[in-house]
Design an enzyme around this catalytic site. Structure first.
Site, PDB file in Angstrom:
ATOM      1  N   CYS A 286      -5.168   2.912  14.052  1.00 58.14           N
ATOM      2  CA  CYS A 286      -4.347   1.837  13.487  1.00 58.14           C
ATOM      3  C   CYS A 286      -2.932   1.808  14.048  1.00 58.14           C
ATOM      4  O   CYS A 286      -2.154   0.906  13.729  1.00 58.14           O
ATOM      5  CB  CYS A 286      -4.298   1.978  11.969  1.00 58.14           C
ATOM      6  SG  CYS A 286      -5.940   2.033  11.223  1.00 58.14           S
ATOM      7  N   HIS A 439       3.762   1.397   7.016  1.00 59.10           N
ATOM      8  CA  HIS A 439       2.330   1.230   7.283  1.00 59.10           C
ATOM      9  C   HIS A 439       1.687   0.602   6.047  1.00 59.10           C
ATOM     10  O   HIS A 439       0.911  -0.340   6.171  1.00 59.10           O
ATOM     11  CB  HIS A 439       1.701   2.587   7.599  1.00 59.10           C
ATOM     12  CG  HIS A 439       0.242   2.534   7.896  1.00 59.10           C
ATOM     13  ND1 HIS A 439      -0.261   1.882   9.006  1.00 59.10           N
ATOM     14  CD2 HIS A 439      -0.835   3.038   7.229  1.00 59.10           C
ATOM     15  CE1 HIS A 439      -1.581   1.991   9.019  1.00 59.10           C
ATOM     16  NE2 HIS A 439      -1.951   2.687   7.948  1.00 59.10           N
ATOM     17  N   HIS A 477      -4.984  -5.446   6.585  1.00 58.15           N
ATOM     18  CA  HIS A 477      -4.890  -4.417   7.621  1.00 58.15           C
ATOM     19  C   HIS A 477      -5.757  -4.831   8.808  1.00 58.15           C
ATOM     20  O   HIS A 477      -6.983  -4.753   8.748  1.00 58.15           O
ATOM     21  CB  HIS A 477      -5.346  -3.078   7.052  1.00 58.15           C
ATOM     22  CG  HIS A 477      -5.039  -1.904   7.936  1.00 58.15           C
ATOM     23  ND1 HIS A 477      -4.591  -2.038   9.237  1.00 58.15           N
ATOM     24  CD2 HIS A 477      -5.120  -0.559   7.709  1.00 58.15           C
ATOM     25  CE1 HIS A 477      -4.417  -0.838   9.758  1.00 58.15           C
ATOM     26  NE2 HIS A 477      -4.726   0.068   8.852  1.00 58.15           N
TER      27      HIS A 477
END
Length: 639
Positions: A286, A439, A477
């Site tokens: 990610c 994040h 996400h």
């Protein structure tokens, strides 16, 4: 000892892409996130652009029109009549049936058919017989190529079935928007469609023609740094490749090559830029966008590259990928959300809740690309500078018990990023005029561990009330492009001074380390005290941690003034006016659905017989400057 030459500053001169909030260029996706806080004209302009993207209204002769009667529409009318549909069809929402039916997802149920008192007898076409024919099958020939099969034993079969998907929300492109319709995308996996339109949007946003940029640099001074994490897992990529035998189908010639995770870079080189320069496709789970960004920043700073395209494109909204993350317990399911809210229903709009009471992340699709130049080239071309990336730090976690668990690496990246930015902007700017793009994955573990890192770093650098935002609350996400969404949102914050609040939570969870943090649940107005630097933080499975420092354009302007002097900056400002006008013209056209997607298939091919080469250079047809072969010994102190 010779004094080292000063580093070239990687400045951001273009940005674009598409995600659940819409088109990234000209800050429209950012504007969708803070739409309640925008002035009326900006709000209505973004709503109108989204309405066109979503096919709710049309355009004729430069005017917005109704689709049913071609009557012109004002911005006021668009907001009043179509605004609710635009808001409902953007950001995180229930997965739409254009992907699959979350209440009835197709799967195959394994069953065993047993013969009862009589043998099992079926008729079928001879061509459908398995190879080889099982020994216990008795075959009787019939007419017209058919056979009768008698089975004295059992028969294992796969039966088409449908079942409920426990995860029902995702960050999807605006409802009704088809990325493949913007160019000839036949047989392209969705992620590559997103790569083409996202990178094209970024290149168009620069306001300087790519041909003009290429005339100013050598062919090998261009770099493309892009990738994705999950590869291309739909029918036209690895998904179709891996399913073909099980489904009784055939592999196509395109599924294997187009499925590779390097394709988001390769497509940009081959079909958008026609570049022969450096290419890289770095994957760091990610944190992949920041991994690619670091490579570009290092190459520009060292002089190996003068212009770079950096980005990622991901299209993970498939039943298989969702099954994978859901089985890990990483995604927010309906049952977990109902339990969390003590309710019989789950709100599909509020599945992603960074730093609040949450239960998992929300998967999303997106394409985010930026264009970087070294500061000298940007001044020479009159490129508009939206900010600069000073440093990107990457550190692993060391030994791990679980590959998905967080570790110490993110402490290192955050501390180094803040310390490096402090060396540029000073202590006061770090304490008073910096913020963090977290994040913020929306998992219970992340809210604790990431906030603890921020809180501890804030204490070390004497920061109080450090603003922290989390864009995944809006767009979900998107895996590899996630930090690209953080970066492009930060550029919007620099321009508009509004920090998107974490609006999907009612309050910060009790276990969040928030003593020195400011986690707004509503938009935060920072126009009176604009930020000098924004930190992008990213955490990925496997111990992939990265943090970047992004410097505000007003700070970059001061830095450039010190380096180049007032006269040269004045000349640059004059050249920049044309650039801004060109970029504004592209934005105006894109708002009305004319994205001018760049896609050169089979055009401008290089005739290799026309390549010229001698001991000092290589010349390529179609490129203004030669490639220099006059290298010096970098290790002359060792010879």
């Amino acid at each position: 000892m010779a004094h080292p030459s000063p580093s070239r500053l990687p400045v951001i001169v273009g940005f674009g892409g598409f995600n659940a909030a819409g088109r990234a260029s000209a800050h429209h996706a950012y504007r969708r996130m803070v739409i309640e806080s925008l002035p009326a004209n900006d709000r209505q302009e973004t709503l109108a652009g989204l309405a066109v993207m979503m096919g709710l209204i049309g355009v004729a002769e430069g005017q917005y029109i109704r689709l049913d009667n071609d009557q012109p529409l004002t911005l006021d009318q668009i907001e009043a009549e179509f605004g609710p549909a635009v808001l409902d069809g953007t950001l995180i929402r229930r997965i739409e049936k254009t992907f699959f039916d979350v209440d009835a997802v197709h799967w195959q149920k394994s069953s065993l058919l047993n013969a009862a008192t009589q043998p099992l007898v079926v008729e079928m076409s001879r061509r459908d017989l398995p190879e080889p024919i099982p020994a216990q099958w008795d075959i009787e020939e019939l007419e017209a190529g058919r056979v009768r099969v008698t089975l004295a034993d059992s028969l294992a079969v796969k039966l088409d079935s449908y079942r409920d998907m426990p995860v029902k929300s995702a960050g999807q492109l605006p409802r009704g928007f088809d990325p493949g319709a913007l160019y000839n995308s036949h047989f392209h996996p969705r992620a590559l469609q997103l790569a083409v339109i996202g990178a094209s949007d970024a290149v168009r946003s620069v306001g300087v023609e790519w041909s003009e940029i290429m005339e100013a640099v050598k062919p090998d001074e261009v770099g493309v740094y892009a990738s994705n994490v999950m590869s291309q897992m739909d029918e036209n990529g690895f998904g179709g490749l891996l399913q073909s035998r099980l489904k009784g189908g055939r592999v196509s010639t395109k599924q294997c090559p187009l499925g590779l995770s390097s394709m988001p870079a390769d497509f940009v080189n081959a079909y958008i830029l026609g570049s022969v320069g450096h290419t890289g496709a770095i994957a760091g789970a990610c944190a992949s966008f920041l991994y690619n960004l670091r490579a570009a920043v290092e190459d520009i700073s060292s002089g190996k590259c003068r212009v770079a395209i950096v980005g990622n494109a991901e299209a993970p909204i498939t039943p298989e990928i969702i099954d994978g993350y859901a089985t890990m317990g990483a995604l927010a399911s309906e049952d977990k959300l109902k339990k969390l809210d003590d309710s019989d229903t789950a709100d599909p709009r509020r599945t992603s809740r960074p730093f609040g009471e949450n239960c998992g992340f929300t998967i999303a699709e997106a394409s985010q690309y930026i264009v970087l130049m070294d500061d000298a080239l940007a001044l020479e071309l009159g490129a508009d500078i939206h900010g600069a990336v000073s440093d990107v730090f990457i550190n692993a976690d060391g030994f791990k018990k679980s590959i998905s668990a967080p570790g110490p690496g993110n402490y290192i990246t955050m501390a180094k990023a803040v310390a490096a930015a402090r060396a540029i902007v000073g202590d006061e700017a770090i304490r008073q005029r910096s913020m963090v793009q977290a994040h913020g994955s929306s998992t219970p573990q992340n809210r604790v561990t990431e906030s603890q890192i921020f809180d501890q770093v804030a204490k070390v650098f004497d920061i109080e009330n450090w603003p922290v935002s989390a864009v995944k609350a809006y767009v979900g996400h998107s895996l590899s492009p996630a930090s690209g969404e953080q970066l492009i949102t930060s550029l919007g914050i620099f321009k508009y001074g509004i920090v998107p609040g974490i609006k999907t939570i009612d309050k910060v969870a009790d276990d969040v380390f928030a003593e020195r943090l400011q986690l707004p649940v509503r938009d935060m107005d920072r126009r009176e005290t604009p930020f000098d630097v924004i930190f992008l933080n990213s955490k990925g499975f496997g111990g992939n941690n990265a943090t970047a420092g992004v410097i505000a354009p007003q700070v970059v302007e001061k830095m450039l003034s010190r380096r180049y002097g007032a006269e040269r900056i004045s000349e640059y400002v004059q050249r920049r006016e044309k650039t801004r006008a060109t970029a504004a013209a592209y934005d105006a056209a894109a708002l009305k659905g004319h994205f001018q997607t760049i896609y050169h298939f089979g055009e401008g091919l290089i005739d290799e017989s026309q390549i010229g080469m001698d001991s000092t250079s290589v010349t390529l047809p179609g490129f203004a400057q030669p490639i220099d072969l006059r290298f010096t010994n970098r290790f002359d102190d060792m010879v």
